[in-house]
Each structure stands twice: as structure tokens, then as C-alpha cells.
Design an enzyme around this catalytic site. Structure first.
Site, PDB file in Angstrom:
ATOM      1  N   ASN A 124      58.102  54.822  58.577  1.00 37.95           N
ATOM      2  CA  ASN A 124      59.097  55.770  59.084  1.00 37.95           C
ATOM      3  C   ASN A 124      60.454  55.083  58.998  1.00 37.95           C
ATOM      4  O   ASN A 124      60.748  54.187  59.780  1.00 37.95           O
ATOM      5  CB  ASN A 124      58.755  56.139  60.538  1.00 37.95           C
ATOM      6  CG  ASN A 124      59.824  57.002  61.175  1.00 37.95           C
ATOM      7  OD1 ASN A 124      60.725  57.512  60.494  1.00 37.95           O
ATOM      8  ND2 ASN A 124      59.739  57.166  62.482  1.00 37.95           N
ATOM      9  N   TRP A 125      61.260  55.540  58.039  1.00 35.93           N
ATOM     10  CA  TRP A 125      62.542  54.854  57.801  1.00 35.93           C
ATOM     11  C   TRP A 125      63.620  55.261  58.801  1.00 35.93           C
ATOM     12  O   TRP A 125      64.694  54.680  58.810  1.00 35.93           O
ATOM     13  CB  TRP A 125      63.034  55.139  56.387  1.00 35.93           C
ATOM     14  CG  TRP A 125      62.171  54.584  55.301  1.00 35.93           C
ATOM     15  CD1 TRP A 125      61.006  53.870  55.429  1.00 35.93           C
ATOM     16  CD2 TRP A 125      62.423  54.684  53.894  1.00 35.93           C
ATOM     17  NE1 TRP A 125      60.525  53.526  54.190  1.00 35.93           N
ATOM     18  CE2 TRP A 125      61.368  54.018  53.226  1.00 35.93           C
ATOM     19  CE3 TRP A 125      63.424  55.267  53.129  1.00 35.93           C
ATOM     20  CZ2 TRP A 125      61.308  53.923  51.835  1.00 35.93           C
ATOM     21  CZ3 TRP A 125      63.370  55.186  51.748  1.00 35.93           C
ATOM     22  CH2 TRP A 125      62.320  54.514  51.110  1.00 35.93           C
ATOM     23  N   LYS A 126      63.342  56.298  59.584  1.00 35.65           N
ATOM     24  CA  LYS A 126      64.352  56.800  60.530  1.00 35.65           C
ATOM     25  C   LYS A 126      65.659  57.055  59.759  1.00 35.65           C
ATOM     26  O   LYS A 126      65.607  57.490  58.623  1.00 35.65           O
ATOM     27  CB  LYS A 126      64.497  55.832  61.709  1.00 35.65           C
ATOM     28  CG  LYS A 126      63.124  55.509  62.325  1.00 35.65           C
ATOM     29  CD  LYS A 126      63.180  54.768  63.615  1.00 35.65           C
ATOM     30  CE  LYS A 126      61.763  54.519  64.116  1.00 35.65           C
ATOM     31  NZ  LYS A 126      61.699  53.850  65.408  1.00 35.65           N
ATOM     32  N   HIS A 185      57.922  62.663  67.299  1.00 32.53           N
ATOM     33  CA  HIS A 185      58.292  61.256  67.480  1.00 32.53           C
ATOM     34  C   HIS A 185      59.051  61.121  68.802  1.00 32.53           C
ATOM     35  O   HIS A 185      59.806  62.013  69.177  1.00 32.53           O
ATOM     36  CB  HIS A 185      59.154  60.775  66.309  1.00 32.53           C
ATOM     37  CG  HIS A 185      59.326  59.286  66.315  1.00 32.53           C
ATOM     38  ND1 HIS A 185      60.238  58.658  67.132  1.00 32.53           N
ATOM     39  CD2 HIS A 185      58.666  58.307  65.651  1.00 32.53           C
ATOM     40  CE1 HIS A 185      60.131  57.349  66.954  1.00 32.53           C
ATOM     41  NE2 HIS A 185      59.190  57.115  66.063  1.00 32.53           N
ATOM     42  N   GLU A 245      61.596  59.573  69.565  1.00 34.40           N
ATOM     43  CA  GLU A 245      63.061  59.713  69.447  1.00 34.40           C
ATOM     44  C   GLU A 245      63.453  61.188  69.390  1.00 34.40           C
ATOM     45  O   GLU A 245      64.486  61.586  69.922  1.00 34.40           O
ATOM     46  CB  GLU A 245      63.546  58.933  68.216  1.00 34.40           C
ATOM     47  CG  GLU A 245      63.502  57.430  68.490  1.00 34.40           C
ATOM     48  CD  GLU A 245      63.217  56.556  67.278  1.00 34.40           C
ATOM     49  OE1 GLU A 245      63.371  57.017  66.135  1.00 34.40           O
ATOM     50  OE2 GLU A 245      62.823  55.390  67.486  1.00 34.40           O
ATOM     51  N   GLU A 265      52.234  55.777  69.911  1.00 33.39           N
ATOM     52  CA  GLU A 265      53.389  54.874  69.891  1.00 33.39           C
ATOM     53  C   GLU A 265      53.925  54.709  71.313  1.00 33.39           C
ATOM     54  O   GLU A 265      54.661  55.574  71.806  1.00 33.39           O
ATOM     55  CB  GLU A 265      54.509  55.455  69.022  1.00 33.39           C
ATOM     56  CG  GLU A 265      54.145  55.624  67.566  1.00 33.39           C
ATOM     57  CD  GLU A 265      55.384  55.597  66.672  1.00 33.39           C
ATOM     58  OE1 GLU A 265      55.413  54.748  65.777  1.00 33.39           O
ATOM     59  OE2 GLU A 265      56.310  56.392  66.884  1.00 33.39           O
ATOM     60  N   GLY A 283      60.771  49.321  68.370  1.00 36.40           N
ATOM     61  CA  GLY A 283      62.025  48.644  68.063  1.00 36.40           C
ATOM     62  C   GLY A 283      62.371  47.518  69.029  1.00 36.40           C
ATOM     63  O   GLY A 283      63.482  47.000  69.015  1.00 36.40           O
ATOM     64  N   SER A 287      56.618  48.114  66.865  1.00 38.06           N
ATOM     65  CA  SER A 287      56.807  46.704  66.483  1.00 38.06           C
ATOM     66  C   SER A 287      55.639  46.147  65.661  1.00 38.06           C
ATOM     67  O   SER A 287      55.243  44.991  65.846  1.00 38.06           O
ATOM     68  CB  SER A 287      57.074  45.841  67.724  1.00 38.06           C
ATOM     69  OG  SER A 287      58.275  46.260  68.351  1.00 38.06           O
ATOM     70  N   GLY A 338      58.172  51.181  61.758  1.00 41.97           N
ATOM     71  CA  GLY A 338      59.605  51.459  61.675  1.00 41.97           C
ATOM     72  C   GLY A 338      60.334  50.338  60.954  1.00 41.97           C
ATOM     73  O   GLY A 338      60.342  50.268  59.726  1.00 41.97           O
ATOM     74  N   GLY A 339      60.922  49.424  61.721  1.00 41.80           N
ATOM     75  CA  GLY A 339      61.779  48.375  61.158  1.00 41.80           C
ATOM     76  C   GLY A 339      61.161  47.598  59.998  1.00 41.80           C
ATOM     77  O   GLY A 339      61.825  47.367  58.974  1.00 41.80           O
TER      78      GLY A 339
HETATM   79  P1  13P Z   1      59.283  49.903  65.057  1.00 39.34           P
HETATM   80  O1  13P Z   1      58.182  49.520  64.109  1.00 39.34           O
HETATM   81  O2  13P Z   1      60.656  49.552  64.542  1.00 39.34           O
HETATM   82  O3  13P Z   1      59.017  49.419  66.447  1.00 39.34           O
HETATM   83  O4  13P Z   1      59.287  51.511  65.139  1.00 39.34           O
HETATM   84  C1  13P Z   1      58.104  52.182  65.400  1.00 39.34           C
HETATM   85  C2  13P Z   1      58.309  53.621  65.180  1.00 39.34           C
HETATM   86  O5  13P Z   1      58.979  54.295  65.953  1.00 39.34           O
HETATM   87  C3  13P Z   1      57.678  54.230  64.001  1.00 39.34           C
HETATM   88  O6  13P Z   1      57.733  55.618  64.071  1.00 39.34           O
END
Ligand code: 13P
Length: 258
Positions: free
Chosen positions: A11-13, A101, A103, A173, A179, A219, A240-241
Site C-alpha cells: 500500500n503506497w498511500k 483502511h 487512515e 492492522e 508507521g 510495520s 506500507g513504508g
Molecule cells: P506501515 O507498514 O508503514 O506500518 O503501514 C501499514 C499500513 O498501513 C499498510 O496499509
């Protein structure tokens, strides 16, 4: 354990413009081989503005990475400025769409009933929802993490038939792990992913619960993926990251080689 093909999703956000996205996917594809794809499904979820470019790269080079989106609107069309419909995504050969998600829930106030409508719209256009659930740190500390996830699943899956639920992906999650570098321990992640499966069993029956793929997210890194994936109820990861950079995402997808 049921035979569930793992799914590793990036997930590149709101990262990578379409030039950066093309480079990333090309570089990722050089690092993955046929064995990797046969062992697990791999998806990338770039921002909307990158989808057409990535679709072209994947199709012209026959790269079996699945194209995913991060969000969609539940209506077919209409006066919804700034939104994108599931019909539009289907036309780009998008296969998986993330819904709910944390967010989107926390920053954009998406409710379980909207998320439910989005999941139905995704199915209508022959794509697979990745439904995200998870608790805040306060909820975990208060001992209500499992209740929160159960409500998210009960309401998020309302009115969706067993076969469809079985084909879905549920991403657990924990919000406190997103993050932050604070990954859930493999045991905690397993306990919550087993709880997700148990909720699905209550909603749609045992056979469906055995089919559904449950991802862990929060993470995830090359150093912790192998232990997470060794847990019985963890069938993949939503990253994510560490999914923004080709080498680290490839190492995550190749967790079995560690
Ligand atoms: P991180 O891997 O950066 O913690 O993000 C997780 C995430 O929200 C994937 O959707």
C-alpha cells in the site's frame, strides 16, 4: 491448515508520482522470479494517478504483479467531486481494492456501513476487496481490541454472501503499529488474525472462514516478515513504508528464502 495462497500487498498511500511508480514496478519485477509468483500473490496499490501507467507496464511486460487500488467510491457515477468508481477501476484491470483502511476511517470519517457499500461495489465489478480492521492503542489497553474488530467485520460484511466473503482478503492492522516501527509480536498478530477467522466463521460458517485470506499489517519489514508468515492464521501482509522501495518489498515477498 487450509491451502490459502499467501498475498503480499504494497500500500503506497500518497507516495510515488507516476514516473517514480513506473521505475519502482520495473525494478521490483527484475527482482522477482517465477518461483516467487507461484509461491505467493503480490499486489501493488499505487495512488489513482499512477494506475494507468502501471497497468501498461505490467501488461506490456507480462509481469504477474496484481494491480490494486487504495480506495473507491460506492456509487456507480454521479456528482461526487474527486471520487473514483469501481467501474473505472475495473476498466484499468485493477484486481484488488483496499477498503476501510484505518487512515480512511480516522482521517476521512468512513463508517462501517459505507465500507460495506464499497465492498459490495467492488464485487459488482469483479474485483476483490481487502477489508482492513484493527484497534487503536487505547482500545487495546482497555481490552476491547477483539470487540472492535468483531463489530468492524459484522457491519463491514453485512449482506455479503458466503462465497464472496470466502474470496475476500481481511487485513488486520493494529493502528498503533502503522508507521510507528512497533510491530505486533508474531503471537499477538496470530491471536488477532485467528480472532478474525473466528468472526468470519460466526458470520459465514467454517468453510468460508478456512478460505478467507487474513493479512497482517503494521510495520512489516524484511526482518520480521518470515516470523509473521510462519503463524497459522497469517496468510499475507499489507505493507506500507517498506513497500515503497523495490528491494525491501521484494525481500518481503521472498520471505520464504530467509
Ligand atoms: P506501515 O507498514 O508503514 O506500518 O503501514 C501499514 C499500513 O498501513 C499498510 O496499509
Amino acid at each position: 491448515m487450509a491451502d490459502r495462497k499467501p498475498l503480499i500487498s504494497g500500500n503506497w498511500k500518497m507516495h510515488h508520482n507516476h514516473f517514480e511508480a513506473i521505475q519502482m514496478v520495473q525494478s521490483l519485477s527484475y527482482q522477482l522470479n517465477a518461483d516467487d509468483y507461484s509461491h505467493c500473490d503480490i499486489s501493488v496499490h499505487p495512488p489513482f494517478t499512477d494506475l494507468r501507467s502501471i497497468q501498461t507496464v505490467l501488461e506490456s511486460d507480462n509481469i504477474p504483479i496484481l494491480l490494486g487500488a487504495q480506495h473507491c467510491h460506492e456509487q456507480e457515477k454521479g456528482a461526487y467531486t474527486g471520487e473514483v468508481s469501481t467501474g473505472m477501476l475495473e476498466k484499468l484491470n485493477v484486481k484488488l481494492v483496499i477498503v476501510g483502511h484505518s487512515e480512511r476511517r480516522e482521517i476521512f470519517n468512513e463508517t462501517n456501513s459505507q465500507i460495506n457499500a464499497k465492498a459490495k461495489a467492488i464485487f459488482k465489478h469483479h474485483m476483490t476487496p481487502i477489508l482492513c480492521v484493527g484497534e487503536t492503542l487505547d482500545e487495546r489497553d482497555a481490552g476491547i481490541a477483539k470487540d472492535k474488530v468483531k463489530i468492524q467485520l459484522d457491519e463491514g460484511l453485512q449482506g455479503i454472501g458466503k462465497d464472496r466473503v470466502g474470496s475476500m482478503v481481511i487485513a488486520y492492522e493494529p493502528i498503533w503499529a502503522i508507521g510507528t516501527g512497533a510491530t505486533a509480536t508474531p503471537e499477538d498478530a496470530q491471536e488477532m488474525c485467528a480472532h478474525v477467522r473466528d468472526c468470519i466463521r460466526q458470520i459465514s460458517g467454517k468453510a468460508t472462514a478456512e478460505m478467507v485470506r487474513v493479512q497482517y499489517g503494521g510495520s512489516v519489514k524484511p526482518v520480521n516478515i518470515a516470523e509473521l508468515m510462519s503463524q497459522d492464521d497469517i496468510d499475507g501482509a499489507l505493507v506500507g513504508g517498506a513497500a515503497l522501495e523495490a528491494e525491501s518489498f521484494a525481500r518481503i515477498a521472498q520471505y520464504r528464502l530467509q
